[in-house]
Enzyme design. Structure first.
Site, PDB file in Angstrom:
ATOM      1  N   ASP A  75       1.810  -3.863  -9.422  1.00 45.47           N
ATOM      2  CA  ASP A  75       1.448  -5.194  -9.927  1.00 45.47           C
ATOM      3  C   ASP A  75       1.758  -5.325 -11.412  1.00 45.47           C
ATOM      4  O   ASP A  75       2.375  -6.295 -11.860  1.00 45.47           O
ATOM      5  CB  ASP A  75      -0.028  -5.465  -9.677  1.00 45.47           C
ATOM      6  CG  ASP A  75      -0.374  -5.538  -8.202  1.00 45.47           C
ATOM      7  OD1 ASP A  75       0.557  -5.518  -7.379  1.00 45.47           O
ATOM      8  OD2 ASP A  75      -1.569  -5.603  -7.886  1.00 45.47           O
ATOM      9  N   GLY A 128      -4.296 -12.860  -4.416  1.00 41.73           N
ATOM     10  CA  GLY A 128      -3.348 -11.781  -4.177  1.00 41.73           C
ATOM     11  C   GLY A 128      -2.051 -11.930  -4.923  1.00 41.73           C
ATOM     12  O   GLY A 128      -1.048 -11.325  -4.558  1.00 41.73           O
ATOM     13  N   HIS A 155       0.814  -1.211   0.000  1.00 43.41           N
ATOM     14  CA  HIS A 155       0.000   0.000   0.000  1.00 43.41           C
ATOM     15  C   HIS A 155       0.852   1.267   0.000  1.00 43.41           C
ATOM     16  O   HIS A 155       0.391   2.331   0.409  1.00 43.41           O
ATOM     17  CB  HIS A 155      -0.985   0.002   1.176  1.00 43.41           C
ATOM     18  CG  HIS A 155      -2.009  -1.087   1.086  1.00 43.41           C
ATOM     19  ND1 HIS A 155      -3.150  -0.967   0.332  1.00 43.41           N
ATOM     20  CD2 HIS A 155      -2.034  -2.336   1.618  1.00 43.41           C
ATOM     21  CE1 HIS A 155      -3.858  -2.097   0.423  1.00 43.41           C
ATOM     22  NE2 HIS A 155      -3.191  -2.943   1.190  1.00 43.41           N
TER      23      HIS A 155
END
Length: 379
Positions: free
Chosen positions: A170, A122, A32
């Site tokens: 990602d 994930g 994050h």
């Protein structure tokens, strides 16, 4: 030849023009922080998504995925690119983004996807899908796009059309991975360096709790961080050092915003420290930083869950484990565990045993190999 080549030909009755592979990713530390302008340390893994495709002579698009056979073949038209409410929204969104970036697609295409990434765990199956589609479009239509540009297109597609306010990590890891190396990426400047990862093994444990970031509290965390950033009057939360944050944090009178910002700032510094530990081969320090990261994600950022906490706590008490933490957006998914090579088999046996005893299910466990980023496969 790749199996997907034959599967494509069987379905569409012609050979594909190209076949590509885009890997999933596991983030070792730096969670994050990317959408807060900070550093991340992901790896690309050997699991991922394969895509075969061929250009059509009309403007029709057809999509099929081995992972969602019940959805059948999904069709749409380049002149009516509307979301379908299923997995095909990702490739459709990438195609829409190509047009938004000034690369309109003139002819339709047939696509076939296969994956060995567990959905919702994930490991960034969505980012791998976006990168695979971007790679294929650039190949089919001879568009001069770099892998870094394809990562940005994937992020834009997810932000604008899917509705998840994710950062660049990602897609960047999937596109730009390097075998046996982690990527220290500054998500604000897109500067990056490869850091060798040696003399240990990485094991991923899937909690079995699926998350859907678009409908979870992921976007809430992004908004809370933005509120904190404005109160602190900084360009990004990660532009602050730990010391600067501690001095200025009195302006964050709301406890939730304070804890969210504290996680981001401290996690950013942990990520830099972790990369330095890897460079010097100090796996014990790296593992301790992983443990600290999970604690912060659990307590300050509140994106863990009972199952992830159990897996991490159990792993941290198994001999030979350097460190363990949840990885990915949270609210379910997987843990990443850095382990001495000699302890891998015992770890896998024990973590399965304890999780089964506590939750009455056996978790899926993956020993992952650090992989290169997206590329084309020989057909």
């Amino acid at each position: 030849m790749s199996q997907i080549y034959y599967e494509f030909e069987k379905l569409y009755h012609l050979p594909p023009d190209a076949v590509c592979f885009a890997p999933g990713r596991v983030n070792l530390i730096g969670e994050h922080t990317d959408y807060n302008g900070g550093n991340v340390l992901p790896i690309a893994i050997h699991l991922g998504i394969r895509c075969a495709a061929a250009v059509r002579h009309d403007r029709k698009l057809r999509f099929f995925s081995q992972s969602f056979p019940d959805c059948g073949m999904i069709e749409c038209h380049l002149d009516e690119l509307e979301k379908k409410g299923c997995w095909a929204d990702y490739p459709i969104s990438v195609i829409k983004t190509f047009s938004a970036f000034g690369y309109p697609i003139e002819n339709g295409a047939d696509f076939y996807f296969s994956s060995d990434l567990p959905d919702g765990a994930g490991m960034s199956s969505s980012a791998a899908l976006e990168v695979a589609v971007g790679m294929m479009l650039s190949k089919l239509y001879s568009l001069p796009l770099t892998k870094q540009e394809l990562a940005l297109i994937g992020q834009f597609a997810e932000n604008r059309f899917i509705g998840v306010n994710c950062g660049i990590m990602d897609q960047f890891a999937s596109a730009m991975g390097k075998k046996d190396h982690a990527i220290l990426l500054n998500a604000h400047t897109l500067s990056y360096q490869y850091v060798p990862l040696e003399n240990a093994c990485l094991v991923i444990v899937n909690s079995g709790v699926k998350h859907s970031l678009a409908s979870s509290a992921y976007n809430d965390r992004q908004r809370e961080c933005e509120t904190a950033r404005k109160l602190l009057k900084v360009p990004t939360l990660c532009s602050l050092s730990r010391e600067e944050f501690d001095k200025r944090s009195d302006s964050l009178t709301d406890d939730i915003c304070h804890r969210r910002a504290r996680h981001v700032v401290y996690e950013n510094m942990r990520t830099i420290d972790a990369a330095n530990a890897l460079k010097s081969g100090d796996l014990r320090t790296f593992g301790k930083l992983m443990n600290d990261s999970h604690r912060s994600l659990r307590d300050d950022y509140e994106v863990s869950c009972e199952e992830l906490d159990f897996l991490v706590h159990t792993a941290q008490n198994i001999h030979g484990v350097y460190g363990s933490r949840m990885t990915g957006g949270g609210f379910g998914g997987c843990t990443v565990n850095l382990i001495e090579k000699s302890a891998e088999d015992d770890f896998i046996r024990l973590i399965k045993q304890e999780y089964r005893k506590h939750f009455h299910i056996t978790p899926d466990v993956y020993s992952v190999t650090v992989s290169d980023g997206a590329g084309f496969l020989g057909t």
